[in-house]
Scaffold this motif. Structure first.
Motif, PDB file in Angstrom:
ATOM      1  N   CYS A  74       1.778   9.378  -5.904  1.00 52.63           N
ATOM      2  CA  CYS A  74       2.242  10.749  -5.641  1.00 52.63           C
ATOM      3  C   CYS A  74       3.324  11.163  -6.631  1.00 52.63           C
ATOM      4  CB  CYS A  74       2.768  10.864  -4.211  1.00 52.63           C
ATOM      5  SG  CYS A  74       1.482  10.796  -2.947  1.00 52.63           S
ATOM      6  N   PHE A  75       4.179  10.227  -7.034  1.00 49.92           N
ATOM      7  CA  PHE A  75       5.223  10.525  -8.020  1.00 49.92           C
ATOM      8  C   PHE A  75       4.602  10.961  -9.342  1.00 49.92           C
ATOM      9  CE2 PHE A  75       8.120   9.433 -11.438  1.00 49.92           C
ATOM     10  CZ  PHE A  75       9.344   9.891 -10.986  1.00 49.92           C
ATOM     11  N   LEU A  76       3.611  10.209  -9.814  1.00 49.12           N
ATOM     12  CA  LEU A  76       2.975  10.524 -11.093  1.00 49.12           C
ATOM     13  C   LEU A  76       2.223  11.853 -11.030  1.00 49.12           C
ATOM     14  CD1 LEU A  76       1.630   6.974 -12.015  1.00 49.12           C
ATOM     15  CD2 LEU A  76       3.442   8.237 -13.193  1.00 49.12           C
ATOM     16  N   VAL A  77       1.473  12.053  -9.958  1.00 44.61           N
ATOM     17  CA  VAL A  77       0.718  13.300  -9.819  1.00 44.61           C
ATOM     18  C   VAL A  77       1.664  14.499  -9.787  1.00 44.61           C
ATOM     19  CG1 VAL A  77      -0.800  14.635  -8.298  1.00 44.61           C
ATOM     20  CG2 VAL A  77      -1.236  12.206  -8.662  1.00 44.61           C
ATOM     21  N   SER A  78       2.752  14.357  -9.043  1.00 43.86           N
ATOM     22  CA  SER A  78       3.688  15.473  -8.874  1.00 43.86           C
ATOM     23  C   SER A  78       4.440  15.799 -10.155  1.00 43.86           C
ATOM     24  CB  SER A  78       4.681  15.157  -7.753  1.00 43.86           C
ATOM     25  OG  SER A  78       3.993  14.936  -6.539  1.00 43.86           O
ATOM     26  N   ALA A  79       4.602  14.820 -11.041  1.00 46.06           N
ATOM     27  CA  ALA A  79       5.268  15.080 -12.319  1.00 46.06           C
ATOM     28  C   ALA A  79       4.495  16.118 -13.135  1.00 46.06           C
ATOM     29  CB  ALA A  79       5.412  13.784 -13.115  1.00 46.06           C
ATOM     30  N   GLY A  80       3.181  16.103 -13.008  1.00 41.52           N
ATOM     31  CA  GLY A  80       2.373  17.074 -13.749  1.00 41.52           C
ATOM     32  C   GLY A  80       1.857  18.225 -12.920  1.00 41.52           C
ATOM     33  N   PHE A  81       2.176  18.199 -11.618  1.00 42.51           N
ATOM     34  CA  PHE A  81       1.594  19.143 -10.658  1.00 42.51           C
ATOM     35  C   PHE A  81       1.935  20.592 -10.978  1.00 42.51           C
ATOM     36  CE2 PHE A  81       1.507  21.422  -6.633  1.00 42.51           C
ATOM     37  CZ  PHE A  81       0.384  20.933  -6.011  1.00 42.51           C
ATOM     38  N   VAL A 133     -11.786   9.570  -2.299  1.00 43.49           N
ATOM     39  CA  VAL A 133     -11.920  10.997  -2.585  1.00 43.49           C
ATOM     40  C   VAL A 133     -10.688  11.509  -3.325  1.00 43.49           C
ATOM     41  CG1 VAL A 133     -12.008  13.298  -1.547  1.00 43.49           C
ATOM     42  CG2 VAL A 133     -13.494  11.493  -0.679  1.00 43.49           C
ATOM     43  N   ASN A 134      -9.511  11.156  -2.823  1.00 39.32           N
ATOM     44  CA  ASN A 134      -8.263  11.586  -3.447  1.00 39.32           C
ATOM     45  C   ASN A 134      -8.178  11.091  -4.890  1.00 39.32           C
ATOM     46  OD1 ASN A 134      -5.598  12.865  -3.133  1.00 39.32           O
ATOM     47  ND2 ASN A 134      -4.789  10.801  -3.333  1.00 39.32           N
ATOM     48  N   ALA A 180       0.830  -1.216   0.000  1.00 39.62           N
ATOM     49  CA  ALA A 180       0.000   0.000   0.000  1.00 39.62           C
ATOM     50  C   ALA A 180       0.859   1.259   0.000  1.00 39.62           C
ATOM     51  CB  ALA A 180      -0.936  -0.001   1.203  1.00 39.62           C
ATOM     52  N   PHE A 181       1.919   1.254   0.824  1.00 40.33           N
ATOM     53  CA  PHE A 181       2.808   2.417   0.882  1.00 40.33           C
ATOM     54  C   PHE A 181       3.509   2.625  -0.455  1.00 40.33           C
ATOM     55  CE2 PHE A 181       7.014   4.303   1.939  1.00 40.33           C
ATOM     56  CZ  PHE A 181       6.570   5.505   2.463  1.00 40.33           C
ATOM     57  N   PHE A 182       3.920   1.550  -1.099  1.00 42.59           N
ATOM     58  CA  PHE A 182       4.584   1.653  -2.399  1.00 42.59           C
ATOM     59  C   PHE A 182       3.638   2.217  -3.463  1.00 42.59           C
ATOM     60  CE2 PHE A 182       5.790  -0.197  -6.531  1.00 42.59           C
ATOM     61  CZ  PHE A 182       7.081   0.322  -6.641  1.00 42.59           C
ATOM     62  N   THR A 216      -3.920  12.038 -13.999  1.00 39.18           N
ATOM     63  CA  THR A 216      -5.020  11.066 -14.100  1.00 39.18           C
ATOM     64  C   THR A 216      -4.571   9.670 -13.701  1.00 39.18           C
ATOM     65  OG1 THR A 216      -6.031  12.348 -15.900  1.00 39.18           O
ATOM     66  CG2 THR A 216      -6.746  10.064 -15.653  1.00 39.18           C
ATOM     67  N   LEU A 217      -3.408   9.252 -14.197  1.00 39.14           N
ATOM     68  CA  LEU A 217      -2.906   7.920 -13.869  1.00 39.14           C
ATOM     69  C   LEU A 217      -2.622   7.795 -12.371  1.00 39.14           C
ATOM     70  CD1 LEU A 217      -2.065   5.165 -14.878  1.00 39.14           C
ATOM     71  CD2 LEU A 217       0.200   6.085 -15.410  1.00 39.14           C
ATOM     72  N   GLY A 218      -2.089   8.861 -11.756  1.00 40.98           N
ATOM     73  CA  GLY A 218      -1.862   8.852 -10.319  1.00 40.98           C
ATOM     74  C   GLY A 218      -3.154   8.697  -9.531  1.00 40.98           C
ATOM     75  N   GLY A 219      -4.227   9.341 -10.004  1.00 45.00           N
ATOM     76  CA  GLY A 219      -5.525   9.205  -9.352  1.00 45.00           C
ATOM     77  C   GLY A 219      -6.085   7.801  -9.462  1.00 45.00           C
ATOM     78  N   ILE A 220      -5.905   7.165 -10.620  1.00 41.39           N
ATOM     79  CA  ILE A 220      -6.387   5.795 -10.815  1.00 41.39           C
ATOM     80  C   ILE A 220      -5.685   4.834  -9.857  1.00 41.39           C
ATOM     81  CG2 ILE A 220      -6.427   3.871 -12.453  1.00 41.39           C
ATOM     82  CD1 ILE A 220      -6.815   5.955 -14.685  1.00 41.39           C
ATOM     83  N   LEU A 221      -4.379   5.016  -9.671  1.00 39.46           N
ATOM     84  CA  LEU A 221      -3.623   4.142  -8.773  1.00 39.46           C
ATOM     85  C   LEU A 221      -4.067   4.281  -7.320  1.00 39.46           C
ATOM     86  CD1 LEU A 221       0.068   4.365 -10.055  1.00 39.46           C
ATOM     87  CD2 LEU A 221      -1.481   2.419 -10.184  1.00 39.46           C
ATOM     88  N   CYS A 222      -4.622   5.432  -6.960  1.00 40.68           N
ATOM     89  CA  CYS A 222      -5.027   5.663  -5.577  1.00 40.68           C
ATOM     90  C   CYS A 222      -6.319   4.925  -5.211  1.00 40.68           C
ATOM     91  CB  CYS A 222      -5.208   7.169  -5.347  1.00 40.68           C
ATOM     92  SG  CYS A 222      -5.354   7.640  -3.610  1.00 40.68           S
TER      93      CYS A 222
END
Length: 471
Positions: A282-289, A342-343, A274-276, A441-447
């Motif tokens: 977070c890595f994917l989201v932050s790349a486009g943040f 939600v996230n 889960a932590f991984f 978007t991909l970061g959100g799907i992984l969450c």
């Protein structure tokens, strides 16, 4: 858990010992899914009183750090014209200062344990202000990246880590609310710094503007002085054969190495599926943040929108960023809300909206997008640490937050320069928003599956405990 913070509390600890803490959702349905169960090993926290003063100081530090980093796009064209470099290389200024202060998260965690939140944040304020001031004398872009990005980013890192951690140490039941209020400084900072930077840039030029902003950042010393640590007995855990032996008298070396060993040991206990997944998300989201922050003002100019209106788009992001940080701080303490879902859903909406930016041609539509994107940030940022606490417990917050910020920092340093390089290769800005929207978007799907993964881990831990009991 309730206690009072006495006025004569001594300056001792922002320390958090490393231990594994899982929440038991089935047996505690009345406790918020975003509010982890307290562990008996965790220190008692006051949940108020001086904690609200600390929350205000944290708010102001978020105001300074993110206010400046979110407003980099206002200076982008000035830097591009002054140094005459490509868009990709010039974007390194914004990406390095935004990413480096997160990248040094593990180092900040170690320093915070050794020197506590107050001292670490004071030194960070001084270094950040000095870096911004000296950067205006840079003869070329490479030196500018060193002073503005590395030195300024180091200062912001020493400031940012303690300002997030100290709030979590002061609150338990109202941790989400306090965290939401503290990180609202980020949105307010974006709202204030964008028009302020545009005005200073127009009146004094980019060098004069940075001189004034560096003086503003120096006020972080005053707010850091308010970080009065909590008195508690730290939990001592002995790890056999993890700390090397030293000659007698080498106290400083012994203390430093013991701290590094403790941090390394705590890091090894953090990792789980889960932590991984949370780290990758977070890595994917932050790349486009930061891509919309850095490129949206320039995109608006290309569409015939004035520079002031382009700066106001960043302010709109800041407004909705602030509103939704407060909202998520209030509702995430409720038992009916699942912060994982939600996230995930909010990130997907924000990512799709960012992907479609090339089709927004008027100020009104771009303003509506800015509201959506600001709301996305307002949900994502405070939930990062709340999700981390639920996954690994508050005792692991310092170590886990350091790793999380390092992962995010590396991603931020990659995202905008790659987007700028793609823009140089294709000749337009559309590709930058396609990249940003896709990664968010991909970061959100992984969450989305995190809740199921966490339940699986809890059941696995329960089976292990049961088997060990039988033995």
């Amino acid at each position: 858990m309730k206690s009072t913070l006495k006025d004569d509390v001594s300056v001792t600890s922002c320390d958090v010992s490393t231990s594994n803490a899982f929440t038991n959702e089935e047996n505690n349905s009345n406790i918020s899914r975003c509010q982890p169960q307290s562990n008996s090993d965790e220190p008692t926290v006051p949940d108020g009183r001086w904690g609200w003063v600390v929350t205000f100081a944290s708010f102001m530090h978020n105001f300074l750090v993110d206010g400046l980093t979110y407003s980099f796009g206002i200076f982008f064209n000035a830097f591009l014209e002054h140094f005459g470099e490509s868009k990709g290389k010039t974007q390194m200024l914004g990406s390095v200062i935004s990413g480096y202060y997160l990248l040094i998260g593990p180092l900040v965690s170690i320093l915070e344990r050794r020197y506590k939140c107050r001292k670490t944040a004071i030194v960070g304020s001084v270094i950040a202000s000095l870096g911004l001031f000296l950067s205006t004398f840079s003869p070329n872009l490479n030196v500018m990246v060193l002073l503005y990005g590395i030195v300024g980013g180091t200062g912001f890192g020493l400031l940012y880590g303690p300002c997030i951690l100290i709030v979590s140490y002061y609150f338990n039941k109202r941790r989400a609310l306090a965290t939401g209020i503290a990180v609202c400084g980020s949105g307010i900072g974006g709202f204030v710094f964008a028009p302020l930077s545009a005005t200073l840039l127009e009146v004094y030029g980019w060098k004069g503007a940075l001189w004034i902003i560096s003086a503003i950042v120096l006020n972080g010393v005053v707010f850091a002085a308010l970080y009065r640590p909590i008195q508690h007995e730290p939990v001592q855990r002995t790890e056999p054969n993890t700390q090397p032996k030293f000659p007698k008298g080498d106290n400083k070396l012994k203390s430093l190495c013991a701290l590094l060993c403790s941090y390394s040991s705590g890091t090894s206990r953090l990792f789980s599926p889960a932590f991984f997944v949370h780290l990758v998300s977070c890595f994917l989201v932050s790349a486009g943040f930061y891509i919309p922050f850095n490129f949206l003002p320039t995109f608006a100019l290309d569409k015939g929108i004035s520079a002031f209106e382009g700066a106001f788009l960043i302010s709109i992001i800041g407004i909705f960023n602030t509103i939704f940080r407060v909202v998520i701080g209030v509702v995430s303490d409720r038992s009916w809300l699942d912060c994982f879902h939600v996230n995930g859903f909010v990130l997907i909406v924000g990512g799709v909206a960012t992907f479609l930016i090339p089709y927004y041609t008027s100020f009104g539509v771009l303003a509506a997008y800015s509201a959506v994107f600001g709301s996305t940030i307002g949900v994502f940022v405070p939930l990062r640490s709340i999700i981390l606490i639920e996954l690994r417990g508050v005792n692991n917050l310092s170590t886990g937050f350091g790793l999380l910020t390092m992962c995010i920092g590396a991603s931020v340093m990659i995202g905008s320069p790659v987007a700028g390089l793609l823009s140089d290769m294709t000749g337009d800005l559309d590709v930058t928003f396609y990249l940003s929207g896709s990664t968010i978007t991909l970061g959100g799907i992984l969450c989305l599956p995190l809740r199921r993964i966490l339940r699986w881990e809890q059941k696995k831990q329960e089976r292990r405990t049961l088997e060990s009991t039988k033995l």
